[in-house]
Design a protein around this motif. Structure first.
Motif, PDB file in Angstrom:
ATOM      1  N   SER A 165       2.803   5.469   9.383  1.00 31.56           N
ATOM      2  CA  SER A 165       3.080   6.071  10.872  1.00 31.56           C
ATOM      3  C   SER A 165       4.163   7.307  10.810  1.00 31.56           C
ATOM      4  O   SER A 165       4.606   7.022  11.733  1.00 31.56           O
ATOM      5  CB  SER A 165       3.585   4.587  11.205  1.00 31.56           C
ATOM      6  OG  SER A 165       5.281   4.691  10.583  1.00 31.56           O
ATOM      7  N   SER A 166       4.977   7.994   9.833  1.00 31.99           N
ATOM      8  CA  SER A 166       5.885   9.233  10.227  1.00 31.99           C
ATOM      9  C   SER A 166       5.454   9.967  11.242  1.00 31.99           C
ATOM     10  O   SER A 166       3.839  10.471  11.827  1.00 31.99           O
ATOM     11  CB  SER A 166       5.290   9.667   9.141  1.00 31.99           C
ATOM     12  OG  SER A 166       6.257  11.121   9.309  1.00 31.99           O
ATOM     13  N   PRO A 167       5.862  10.583  12.112  1.00 33.50           N
ATOM     14  CA  PRO A 167       5.236  11.450  13.150  1.00 33.50           C
ATOM     15  C   PRO A 167       4.998  12.973  12.695  1.00 33.50           C
ATOM     16  O   PRO A 167       4.874  14.254  13.565  1.00 33.50           O
ATOM     17  CB  PRO A 167       6.107  11.400  14.107  1.00 33.50           C
ATOM     18  CG  PRO A 167       7.624  10.992  13.580  1.00 33.50           C
ATOM     19  CD  PRO A 167       6.729  10.102  12.628  1.00 33.50           C
ATOM     20  N   THR A 247      10.091   5.550  15.046  1.00 31.70           N
ATOM     21  CA  THR A 247      10.961   4.550  15.936  1.00 31.70           C
ATOM     22  C   THR A 247      12.172   5.235  16.484  1.00 31.70           C
ATOM     23  O   THR A 247      12.329   5.011  17.869  1.00 31.70           O
ATOM     24  CB  THR A 247      11.810   3.062  14.986  1.00 31.70           C
ATOM     25  OG1 THR A 247      10.511   2.335  14.846  1.00 31.70           O
ATOM     26  CG2 THR A 247      12.022   2.218  16.301  1.00 31.70           C
ATOM     27  N   GLN A 248      12.766   6.329  15.664  1.00 33.45           N
ATOM     28  CA  GLN A 248      13.695   7.490  16.254  1.00 33.45           C
ATOM     29  C   GLN A 248      12.793   8.548  17.015  1.00 33.45           C
ATOM     30  O   GLN A 248      13.934   8.662  17.909  1.00 33.45           O
ATOM     31  CB  GLN A 248      14.272   7.395  14.825  1.00 33.45           C
ATOM     32  CG  GLN A 248      15.650   8.332  15.649  1.00 33.45           C
ATOM     33  CD  GLN A 248      16.487   9.303  13.844  1.00 33.45           C
ATOM     34  OE1 GLN A 248      15.612   9.263  13.052  1.00 33.45           O
ATOM     35  NE2 GLN A 248      17.781   9.736  14.302  1.00 33.45           N
ATOM     36  N   TRP A 249      11.976   8.806  16.745  1.00 38.29           N
ATOM     37  CA  TRP A 249      11.207  10.033  16.942  1.00 38.29           C
ATOM     38  C   TRP A 249      10.847   9.578  18.644  1.00 38.29           C
ATOM     39  O   TRP A 249      10.639   9.610  19.624  1.00 38.29           O
ATOM     40  CB  TRP A 249       9.664  10.093  16.510  1.00 38.29           C
ATOM     41  CG  TRP A 249       9.591  11.104  17.539  1.00 38.29           C
ATOM     42  CD1 TRP A 249       9.311  12.419  17.205  1.00 38.29           C
ATOM     43  CD2 TRP A 249       7.624  11.111  17.292  1.00 38.29           C
ATOM     44  NE1 TRP A 249       7.968  13.039  17.848  1.00 38.29           N
ATOM     45  CE2 TRP A 249       7.267  11.989  17.956  1.00 38.29           C
ATOM     46  CE3 TRP A 249       6.886   9.942  17.307  1.00 38.29           C
ATOM     47  CZ2 TRP A 249       6.076  12.016  18.511  1.00 38.29           C
ATOM     48  CZ3 TRP A 249       5.497   9.720  17.941  1.00 38.29           C
ATOM     49  CH2 TRP A 249       4.795  10.963  18.003  1.00 38.29           C
ATOM     50  N   LEU A 250      10.127   8.438  18.771  1.00 37.67           N
ATOM     51  CA  LEU A 250       9.662   7.364  20.597  1.00 37.67           C
ATOM     52  C   LEU A 250      10.488   7.834  20.463  1.00 37.67           C
ATOM     53  O   LEU A 250      10.525   7.150  22.125  1.00 37.67           O
ATOM     54  CB  LEU A 250       8.537   6.534  19.713  1.00 37.67           C
ATOM     55  CG  LEU A 250       8.220   6.052  20.285  1.00 37.67           C
ATOM     56  CD1 LEU A 250       7.453   6.376  21.931  1.00 37.67           C
ATOM     57  CD2 LEU A 250       6.814   4.153  20.365  1.00 37.67           C
ATOM     58  N   SER A 251      11.614   6.220  20.373  1.00 38.86           N
ATOM     59  CA  SER A 251      12.905   6.072  21.219  1.00 38.86           C
ATOM     60  C   SER A 251      13.491   7.499  22.142  1.00 38.86           C
ATOM     61  O   SER A 251      14.082   7.674  22.948  1.00 38.86           O
ATOM     62  CB  SER A 251      13.974   5.859  20.294  1.00 38.86           C
ATOM     63  OG  SER A 251      14.918   5.283  21.199  1.00 38.86           O
ATOM     64  N   ARG A 257      12.721  10.421  28.960  1.00 37.23           N
ATOM     65  CA  ARG A 257      11.112  10.810  29.799  1.00 37.23           C
ATOM     66  C   ARG A 257      11.711   9.884  31.106  1.00 37.23           C
ATOM     67  O   ARG A 257      11.172   8.666  32.026  1.00 37.23           O
ATOM     68  CB  ARG A 257       9.792   9.958  29.672  1.00 37.23           C
ATOM     69  CG  ARG A 257       9.419  11.661  28.705  1.00 37.23           C
ATOM     70  CD  ARG A 257       7.997  10.443  27.777  1.00 37.23           C
ATOM     71  NE  ARG A 257       7.696  11.642  26.840  1.00 37.23           N
ATOM     72  CZ  ARG A 257       6.342  12.961  27.127  1.00 37.23           C
ATOM     73  NH1 ARG A 257       6.174  12.636  28.553  1.00 37.23           N
ATOM     74  NH2 ARG A 257       6.227  13.847  26.666  1.00 37.23           N
ATOM     75  N   GLY A 258      13.173   8.860  30.585  1.00 36.40           N
ATOM     76  CA  GLY A 258      13.825   7.454  31.531  1.00 36.40           C
ATOM     77  C   GLY A 258      13.178   6.143  30.954  1.00 36.40           C
ATOM     78  O   GLY A 258      13.156   5.541  31.913  1.00 36.40           O
ATOM     79  N   ALA A 259      12.478   6.301  30.256  1.00 36.34           N
ATOM     80  CA  ALA A 259      11.532   4.734  29.158  1.00 36.34           C
ATOM     81  C   ALA A 259      12.324   4.064  28.631  1.00 36.34           C
ATOM     82  O   ALA A 259      13.424   4.459  28.020  1.00 36.34           O
ATOM     83  CB  ALA A 259      10.253   5.116  29.619  1.00 36.34           C
ATOM     84  N   LEU A 260      12.482   3.095  28.031  1.00 37.24           N
ATOM     85  CA  LEU A 260      12.531   2.526  27.602  1.00 37.24           C
ATOM     86  C   LEU A 260      11.911   1.965  25.913  1.00 37.24           C
ATOM     87  O   LEU A 260      10.101   1.498  25.764  1.00 37.24           O
ATOM     88  CB  LEU A 260      13.032   0.360  27.923  1.00 37.24           C
ATOM     89  CG  LEU A 260      13.809   1.096  29.191  1.00 37.24           C
ATOM     90  CD1 LEU A 260      13.620  -0.525  29.719  1.00 37.24           C
ATOM     91  CD2 LEU A 260      15.344   1.625  29.172  1.00 37.24           C
ATOM     92  N   LEU A 261      12.717   1.479  25.059  1.00 40.10           N
ATOM     93  CA  LEU A 261      11.900   0.830  23.666  1.00 40.10           C
ATOM     94  C   LEU A 261      12.317  -0.294  23.537  1.00 40.10           C
ATOM     95  O   LEU A 261      13.505  -1.028  23.493  1.00 40.10           O
ATOM     96  CB  LEU A 261      12.060   2.001  22.658  1.00 40.10           C
ATOM     97  CG  LEU A 261      11.479   1.465  21.481  1.00 40.10           C
ATOM     98  CD1 LEU A 261       9.504   1.278  21.371  1.00 40.10           C
ATOM     99  CD2 LEU A 261      11.633   2.010  20.003  1.00 40.10           C
ATOM    100  N   PHE A 262      10.993  -1.231  23.269  1.00 44.22           N
ATOM    101  CA  PHE A 262      11.743  -2.475  22.977  1.00 44.22           C
ATOM    102  C   PHE A 262      10.493  -3.171  21.712  1.00 44.22           C
ATOM    103  O   PHE A 262       9.685  -2.573  21.491  1.00 44.22           O
ATOM    104  CB  PHE A 262      10.901  -3.720  24.408  1.00 44.22           C
ATOM    105  CG  PHE A 262      10.222  -5.006  24.467  1.00 44.22           C
ATOM    106  CD1 PHE A 262      10.867  -5.511  23.015  1.00 44.22           C
ATOM    107  CD2 PHE A 262       9.547  -5.607  25.134  1.00 44.22           C
ATOM    108  CE1 PHE A 262      11.002  -6.693  23.121  1.00 44.22           C
ATOM    109  CE2 PHE A 262      10.001  -6.993  25.466  1.00 44.22           C
ATOM    110  CZ  PHE A 262      11.092  -7.343  24.440  1.00 44.22           C
ATOM    111  N   GLY A 263      11.774  -3.010  20.338  1.00 47.04           N
ATOM    112  CA  GLY A 263      11.076  -3.682  19.498  1.00 47.04           C
ATOM    113  C   GLY A 263      11.332  -4.817  19.337  1.00 47.04           C
ATOM    114  O   GLY A 263      11.716  -6.328  18.947  1.00 47.04           O
TER     115      GLY A 263
END
Length: 326
Positions: A165-167, A247-251, A257-263
């Motif tokens: 899944s690496s970006p 996960t680090q990249w997406l976060s 963008r002012g958004a959150l990451l739920f895991g």
């Protein structure tokens, strides 16, 4: 160390912090000092907190306000959620694809790959995109075959492919691009299709798939130093590290963008991944056979330590028919 990694050939960058803890406050004081050293890992972006709603819509639950819902897994009624001060998150799961097999498909590698290539060429919608993602970003074993295993359950005959899944993979059809590509990113622009609070990643640390990826181009793309297998000492990509890269990249992009990451599904094996999750949590079964059996203090303390003052959510995943009113 291997010269095959393009970002840091024959090297393995790392850092660490040394800080004093005199001991008067015990481990609690040491933890507080550690959190001051890495404040970004504990930034609270959700000062208003609440419980986790999954597999349902709040609008369908009589008296839904009584349950303290705040974080919604899924975005089927995102506009309603936002209008009622709930935070909807779009669901994704990384690292694997359960590919349904046509009846009579032999449980052999060649048989499964034939179906995979057929899906990549002629499949519909998600099946085509995911098959192409396996071809472009599927993890490989030591012999160069795609990592896989077969599932034969009532009503489901499938093969499970493991994906990297690496970006940072240099191929167009990757799982990273499927989960966080232009279509998804547009929902955080001026004209979103869904008014999302952020993205939801299931089983952040990985789940049933194989862990060692020998594919040469994946090794070359590492941003977290690779490890090696115990049998031949060959360099390999450890799958949870690829998940961590994503996960680090997406976060970071969501925060811009002012958004959150739920895991979901952490921290268990890899506490460091909590640093990138604004809303961490895990599924629990505290009612095995109808007997209340909660997790112990050590596990609960660990979860809180890695989350700081961020919310930490627990989702009861039990046989509810065995749970009585008391």
């Amino acid at each position: 160390l291997t010269a095959k990694v393009q970002a840091f050939p024959s090297a393995a960058p790392f850092s660490f912090a040394v800080f004093p803890s005199r001991g008067e406050g015990g481990f609690r004081a040491a933890l507080a000092a550690w959190q001051k050293v890495y404040p970004a890992a504990f930034t609270v972006r959700t000062p208003e907190q609440g419980t986790w709603l999954a597999a349902n819509n709040a609008s369908r639950i009589p008296g839904w306000q009584d349950f303290g819902f705040k974080f919604v897994e899924g975005h089927s009624e995102a506009a309603w959620d936002r209008a009622h001060d709930l935070l909807p998150f779009r669901y994704s799961e990384l690292g694997a694809w359960y590919m349904i097999l046509p009846p009579g498909t032999p449980h052999t590698y060649d048989g499964a790959v034939a179906v995979l290539r057929q899906n990549a060429a002629q499949g519909k919608d998600d099946a085509k995109a995911l098959a192409q993602a396996v071809l472009d970003s599927g993890a490989e074993d030591a012999n160069g075959q795609f990592l896989h295993f077969f599932v034969n359950e009532p009503g489901r005959d499938a093969v499970v492919w493991t994906l990297n899944s690496s970006p940072y993979l240099d191929t167009p059809n990757t799982q990273a691009n499927l989960v966080w590509g232009p279509t998804q990113q547009a929902d955080y622009g001026p004209h979103p299709t869904f008014p999302l609070a952020g993205e939801y990643l299931d089983t952040v640390e990985g789940y049933v798939e194989a862990s060692l990826d020998y594919r040469p181009e994946h090794l070359a793309a590492c941003r977290i130093p690779p490890t090696f297998d115990l049998d031949q000492r060959r360099p390999v990509v450890y799958k949870p590290f690829a998940l961590a890269e994503f996960t680090q990249w997406l976060s970071a992009d969501l925060h811009r963008r002012g958004a959150l990451l739920f895991g979901n599904g952490l921290p268990h094996r890899f506490g460091f991944m909590s640093a990138w999750i604004d809303v961490p949590g895990t599924e629990i079964n505290w009612m095995p056979n109808g007997v209340y059996t909660p997790d112990g203090d050590a596990e609960m303390f660990y979860r809180r330590a890695m989350s700081g003052q961020r919310p930490y959510l627990l989702l009861l995943n039990s046989e509810f028919a065995k749970i009585g009113p008391n």
